[in-house]
Design an enzyme around this catalytic site. Structure first.
Site, mmCIF file in Angstrom:
data_model
loop_
_atom_site.group_PDB
_atom_site.id
_atom_site.type_symbol
_atom_site.label_atom_id
_atom_site.label_comp_id
_atom_site.label_asym_id
_atom_site.label_seq_id
_atom_site.Cartn_x
_atom_site.Cartn_y
_atom_site.Cartn_z
ATOM 1 N N ASP A 1 43.911 -107.034 -18.749
ATOM 2 C CA ASP A 1 44.796 -107.844 -19.067
ATOM 3 C C ASP A 1 44.257 -107.707 -20.598
ATOM 4 O O ASP A 1 43.279 -108.572 -20.349
ATOM 5 C CB ASP A 1 45.005 -108.562 -17.888
ATOM 6 C CG ASP A 1 45.908 -109.219 -18.501
ATOM 7 O OD1 ASP A 1 46.777 -109.370 -19.623
ATOM 8 O OD2 ASP A 1 46.071 -110.764 -18.004
ATOM 9 N N ASP B 1 48.254 -113.104 -19.497
ATOM 10 C CA ASP B 1 49.379 -113.162 -17.632
ATOM 11 C C ASP B 1 48.833 -112.535 -16.731
ATOM 12 O O ASP B 1 49.647 -112.652 -15.786
ATOM 13 C CB ASP B 1 50.632 -113.037 -18.329
ATOM 14 C CG ASP B 1 50.379 -110.791 -18.935
ATOM 15 O OD1 ASP B 1 49.834 -110.381 -18.435
ATOM 16 O OD2 ASP B 1 51.747 -110.102 -18.994
ATOM 17 N N ASP C 1 48.094 -103.940 -19.394
ATOM 18 C CA ASP C 1 48.978 -103.793 -20.736
ATOM 19 C C ASP C 1 48.371 -102.513 -21.339
ATOM 20 O O ASP C 1 46.836 -102.687 -21.325
ATOM 21 C CB ASP C 1 49.526 -104.843 -21.762
ATOM 22 C CG ASP C 1 48.131 -105.660 -21.683
ATOM 23 O OD1 ASP C 1 47.156 -105.178 -21.713
ATOM 24 O OD2 ASP C 1 48.302 -107.224 -21.782
ATOM 25 N N ASP D 1 56.780 -86.733 -12.071
ATOM 26 C CA ASP D 1 57.540 -87.705 -10.609
ATOM 27 C C ASP D 1 58.082 -86.729 -9.575
ATOM 28 O O ASP D 1 59.137 -86.876 -10.040
ATOM 29 C CB ASP D 1 57.935 -89.524 -10.584
ATOM 30 C CG ASP D 1 57.429 -90.147 -9.591
ATOM 31 O OD1 ASP D 1 56.631 -90.463 -8.914
ATOM 32 O OD2 ASP D 1 58.735 -90.646 -9.234
ATOM 33 N N GLU E 1 53.678 -84.221 -9.846
ATOM 34 C CA GLU E 1 53.764 -84.135 -8.556
ATOM 35 C C GLU E 1 54.586 -83.651 -7.213
ATOM 36 O O GLU E 1 55.856 -83.749 -6.536
ATOM 37 C CB GLU E 1 54.339 -85.829 -8.054
ATOM 38 C CG GLU E 1 53.701 -86.692 -6.698
ATOM 39 C CD GLU E 1 55.327 -87.571 -6.272
ATOM 40 O OE1 GLU E 1 54.671 -88.443 -5.333
ATOM 41 O OE2 GLU E 1 55.732 -87.845 -6.663
HETATM 42 C C1 GLC Z 1 56.039 -91.027 -6.525
HETATM 43 C C2 GLC Z 1 55.127 -92.356 -7.031
HETATM 44 C C3 GLC Z 1 55.574 -93.392 -5.956
HETATM 45 C C4 GLC Z 1 56.542 -93.295 -6.297
HETATM 46 C C5 GLC Z 1 57.877 -92.675 -5.786
HETATM 47 C C6 GLC Z 1 59.118 -93.438 -5.753
HETATM 48 O O1 GLC Z 1 55.940 -90.636 -4.990
HETATM 49 O O2 GLC Z 1 54.176 -91.696 -7.231
HETATM 50 O O3 GLC Z 1 54.564 -94.355 -6.690
HETATM 51 O O4 GLC Z 1 57.341 -95.166 -5.216
HETATM 52 O O5 GLC Z 1 57.739 -91.531 -6.688
HETATM 53 O O6 GLC Z 1 59.560 -92.240 -7.902
#
Ligand code: GLC
Length: 552
Positions: free
Chosen positions: A21, A25, A29, A200, A263
């Site tokens: 940070d 706050d 960041d 993601d 992912e």
């Molecule tokens: C992926 C992310 C996770 C998120 C999900 C929805 O699994 O790593 O953190 O909640 O997607 O976007």
């Protein structure tokens, strides 16, 4: 060599809100990261992946994007991000962002427009459906809290799909305009110098066109399904591969090529490998069978061999064991045991391919028990995975839950920079999540201690750079007794003892470049044998195999 700069690279996942940070706050960041770039360079990482940085109402801490072309005001400005990319670049580090193409926030202007009427020109950007013939949700799909994945919209009299929270509406990838939107988003960031994306829910995106019911999950476990159902139709559709072929063509047009790291939350290694295509889809994909493997020699060796056998030629594996969803390996694999943490780092850093460390792995940070009243993750809270006996989803709790196996806040607590109350993370009275045991585990104490986990990690990163020089090293398993794992990776020979007893291995020869205990193993009973101490790992240079030419 720049053409595949991720091969042999060490990337560092940085959960921006929890790393440093700068403005007091209580949230980390971008300027905080800028102030700590020297640390990352000293550690020896080649690139950083920033958890979501785009504007968001933060129902899911940035994974509910409301603007794909901006920077979240809590985290900084576009100027800060440009400066971060430039300054990291000057230090030899690349910056990856997190891209969320499966869903948007319901506050995104696309969704607001789409939900305004059935005639909206953007209606088809999302997955809208009528009730089932007898009434109620269109099918049996469940969201990540275990409740129906369909939310009724009174105004337009249809349901919309949300595989995650109700505030995260799934996009409709059968609509070509959605493809065009994301291709533009890709170019927008690549043109700004972003080195690539972590994608993601990369296995998601397409949903079954017929919205068929998901079948029951035959097995239990984090990769088998969610809340008793196998995710066959609400994600994991084959059409997604064409998206990545198109994105790869865009990424390859840049110099150096931009990186797509998926992912890919799938349980079978052949399906995992399919995301590499014929070297024309993602260049890297996260390997969840490895993440969830037992921390045992035979299990890990089997997943590694299976992974390498499944990947296409040129396919570069990526090794990671912690993240913001699954928790930290020093807890999951190692139960906080220092010797095991060191061994895990040694293996992660010597396997051929790309290494992704999660912030704090390098000092052996463990999961933190966050009291219920301080928890911030709505998904874990909603599914009953909050470490309490709180109310769960449809199945009443966390028994076979959403796969994350626990409350996610446990691995999102502030980076432990020093032993002060707020761990050097913030000057605010209270950080957004409580800090772990920073008096015992912190960067400041470990940095100048040559025997620390941090020093070991740094030595490993420097060793892999010197020895594999950014190449994809070869891998060859070697004979080892039960509890032991031995392999050759390029110019290195690695011996690892995953047991509480000493094990005898064949002497790999000299020089021994690194030992997790700091000690050279004792000689064994027979000539040519050495004795590894419990949980000891060593790295030697294979006789007659020179290091690859260095990257820099
Ligand atoms: C992926 C992310 C996770 C998120 C999900 C929805 O699994 O790593 O953190 O909640 O997607 O976007």
């Amino acid at each position: 060599m720049d053409a595949r700069w991720w091969q042999g690279a060490a990337l560092y996942q940085l959960y921006v809100r929890s790393w440093q940070d700068s403005d007091g706050d209580g949230y980390g960041d971008l300027r905080g990261i800028l102030s700590r770039l020297g640390y990352l360079q000293w550690l020896g990482v080649d690139g950083i992946w920033l958890s979501p940085t785009m504007p968001s109402p933060d129902e899911d801490w940035g994974y509910d994007v409301s603007d794909y072309r901006g920077v979240h005001p809590d985290l900084g400005t576009m100027d800060d991000l440009d400066e971060l990319i430039a300054q990291a670049g000057r230090r030899g580090m690349r910056v990856l962002l997190d891209l969320v193409p499966n869903h948007t926030s319901t506050a995104h202007p696309w969704f607001v427009e789409s939900a305004s009427s059935r005639q909206s020109p953007l209606r088809d950007y999302y997955v809208w459906a009528d009730p089932a013939p007898g009434g109620g949700p269109p099918n049996n799909w469940l969201d990540f809290t275990g409740r129906s994945a369909w939310r009724w919209d009174d105004r337009t009299g249809q349901y919309y799909l949300h595989n995650f929270l109700a505030a995260q509406a799934d996009l409709n990838w059968w609509q070509p305009a959605v493809h065009e939107e994301f291709r533009r988003v890709l170019r927008f960031w690549f043109d700004r110098g972003v080195a690539g994306f972590r994608i993601d829910v990369a296995h998601g995106l397409y949903k079954d066109a017929l919205l068929r019911d998901n079948p029951p999950a035959g097995q239990q476990g984090p990769l088998a399904g969610r809340f008793g159902l196998r995710s066959e139709y609400n994600e994991n559709r084959p059409e997604v591969h064409a998206v990545y072929r198109a994105w790869r063509a865009i990424a390859d047009r840049y110099t150096p090529p931009r990186l797509l790291l998926g992912e890919t939350w799938v349980g079978e290694l052949d399906r995992f490998a399919s995301f590499y295509g014929a070297d024309d889809e993602l260049q890297l994909a996260f390997n969840f069978p490895f993440v969830f493997a037992e921390f045992a020699a035979a299990d890990l060796a089997a997943v590694v061999a299976g992974t390498l056998a499944a990947l296409p030629p040129q396919g570069c594996p990526v090794w990671t064991a912690s993240n913001h969803d699954v928790g930290r390996f020093p807890s999951r694999w190692c139960g906080g045991d220092d010797a095991k943490v060191r061994l895990a780092l040694l293996v992660l850093a010597t396997l051929p391919g790309t290494l992704v460390l999660y912030y704090g792995d390098e000092i052996g940070m463990t999961d933190v028990g966050v009291p219920l009243e301080l928890q911030q993750d709505k998904m874990s809270l909603g599914s009953g995975q909050n470490g309490s006996s709180g109310e769960g989803g449809q199945n009443g709790g966390s028994t076979d839950g959403n796969g994350w196996q626990g409350n996610r806040d446990r691995a999102r607590t502030p980076m432990q920079w020093d032993g002060s109350v707020a761990a050097g993370f913030t000057r605010a009275a209270a950080p957004w999540l409580p800090t772990g045991d920073s008096a015992t585990v912190n960067v400041a104490d470990q940095r100048d201690d040559p025997g620390s986990v941090l020093s070991l990690c740094r030595d490993l990163l420097s060793l892999r750079r010197a020895e594999s020089g950014g190449q994809l090293a070869s891998y060859q398993p070697l004979p080892a007794p039960p509890g032991g794992w031995a392999y050759r990776a390029g110019s290195l020979t690695v011996l690892a003892n995953f047991s509480d007893r000493p094990v005898t291995c064949q002497d790999p020869g000299r020089p021994i470049l690194l030992s997790t205990t700091g000690a050279t193993p004792a000689a064994g009973d027979a000539a040519g044998d050495i004795l590894l101490a419990p949980w000891q790992g060593i790295v030697a240079r294979t006789a007659g195999v020179p290091p690859a030419p260095g990257r820099r």
